[in-house]
Design an enzyme around this catalytic site. Structure first.
Site, PDB file in Angstrom:
ATOM      1  N   LEU A  98      63.148 -23.720 -11.269  1.00 32.26           N
ATOM      2  CA  LEU A  98      63.747 -23.139 -12.473  1.00 32.26           C
ATOM      3  C   LEU A  98      62.848 -22.097 -13.114  1.00 32.26           C
ATOM      4  O   LEU A  98      63.330 -21.055 -13.577  1.00 32.26           O
ATOM      5  CB  LEU A  98      64.099 -24.233 -13.488  1.00 32.26           C
ATOM      6  CG  LEU A  98      65.149 -25.245 -13.061  1.00 32.26           C
ATOM      7  CD1 LEU A  98      65.417 -26.238 -14.183  1.00 32.26           C
ATOM      8  CD2 LEU A  98      66.435 -24.564 -12.652  1.00 32.26           C
ATOM      9  N   ILE A 103      53.284 -18.535  -7.604  1.00 25.91           N
ATOM     10  CA  ILE A 103      54.640 -18.083  -7.929  1.00 25.91           C
ATOM     11  C   ILE A 103      54.603 -16.652  -8.461  1.00 25.91           C
ATOM     12  O   ILE A 103      55.406 -15.808  -8.044  1.00 25.91           O
ATOM     13  CB  ILE A 103      55.314 -19.034  -8.946  1.00 25.91           C
ATOM     14  CG1 ILE A 103      55.641 -20.375  -8.271  1.00 25.91           C
ATOM     15  CG2 ILE A 103      56.585 -18.405  -9.532  1.00 25.91           C
ATOM     16  CD1 ILE A 103      56.065 -21.462  -9.239  1.00 25.91           C
ATOM     17  N   TYR A 104      53.689 -16.363  -9.361  1.00 30.81           N
ATOM     18  CA  TYR A 104      53.619 -15.020  -9.939  1.00 30.81           C
ATOM     19  C   TYR A 104      53.327 -13.978  -8.867  1.00 30.81           C
ATOM     20  O   TYR A 104      53.940 -12.904  -8.855  1.00 30.81           O
ATOM     21  CB  TYR A 104      52.584 -14.958 -11.058  1.00 30.81           C
ATOM     22  CG  TYR A 104      52.851 -15.934 -12.192  1.00 30.81           C
ATOM     23  CD1 TYR A 104      54.149 -16.307 -12.547  1.00 30.81           C
ATOM     24  CD2 TYR A 104      51.809 -16.495 -12.902  1.00 30.81           C
ATOM     25  CE1 TYR A 104      54.395 -17.202 -13.576  1.00 30.81           C
ATOM     26  CE2 TYR A 104      52.045 -17.398 -13.939  1.00 30.81           C
ATOM     27  CZ  TYR A 104      53.332 -17.743 -14.263  1.00 30.81           C
ATOM     28  OH  TYR A 104      53.565 -18.629 -15.282  1.00 30.81           O
TER      29      TYR A 104
END
Length: 171
Positions: free
Chosen positions: A93, A128-129
């Site tokens: 999410l 993730i970044y």
């Protein structure tokens, strides 16, 4: 997953997040805020053009928040912050919300750059970044104080021309 603007009815859920030590330590902020203070801040910032706050929902349940803050319309940049509640961890999410809101920053607000600060020990977030196209632009030594110690942080950013439009095609 659904993303929508923060509403007053969401403040109780935001209040819970804002008072969780583990969560707020990732934002380098003190986990202390009364509901009255949060309601006051909401009223004061409802028309503030320097921020955009969104709720992440999963099956109509509050799952987290994603925010664009420090919107600078002269230099065309802003900071992004995201947090997902413990109940909804592991469902991608945060990653999906980042994709949607970074696209919003570039395509709707016409930002040139979106940046963030992240604890260097938060390996999952850094991964993730980077996957989303953010690049390490700086290393801030002992820049934030949280949980009894000074923490090093990466300053990461992505430029509009670097943003992968294919990431947001699904949204």
């Amino acid at each position: 997953m659904n993303i929508r603007p923060l509403e007053k009815k969401d403040l109780r859920d935001v209040h819970k997040i804002n008072n969780e030590l583990k969560i707020m330590s990732y934002w380098f902020e003190e986990p202390y805020q009364s509901l009255s203070e949060l309601e006051s801040l909401y009223e004061r910032h409802i028309r503030d053009e320097s921020e955009r706050r969104f709720v992440i929902e999963e099956n109509d349940d509050f799952a987290g928040i994603v925010e664009l803050v420090e919107l600078d319309y002269i230099h065309r940049n802003c900071e992004i912050q995201v947090v997902v509640t413990e109940k909804f961890k592991g469902l991608s999410l945060a990653e999906n919300a980042m994709i949607e809101i970074v696209s919003y920053a570039f395509d709707i607000l016409n930002m040139h750059k979106v940046y963030l600060y992240v604890d260097i020990d938060n390996k999952k977030a850094v991964h993730i970044y980077k996957k989303l196209g953010f690049k390490e632009e700086g290393y801030l030594r002992e820049h934030f104080y949280t949980m009894g110690e000074y923490k090093d942080s990466y300053f990461m950013g992505v430029l509009k021309r670097e943003w992968n439009r294919e990431l947001s095609d699904d949204f």
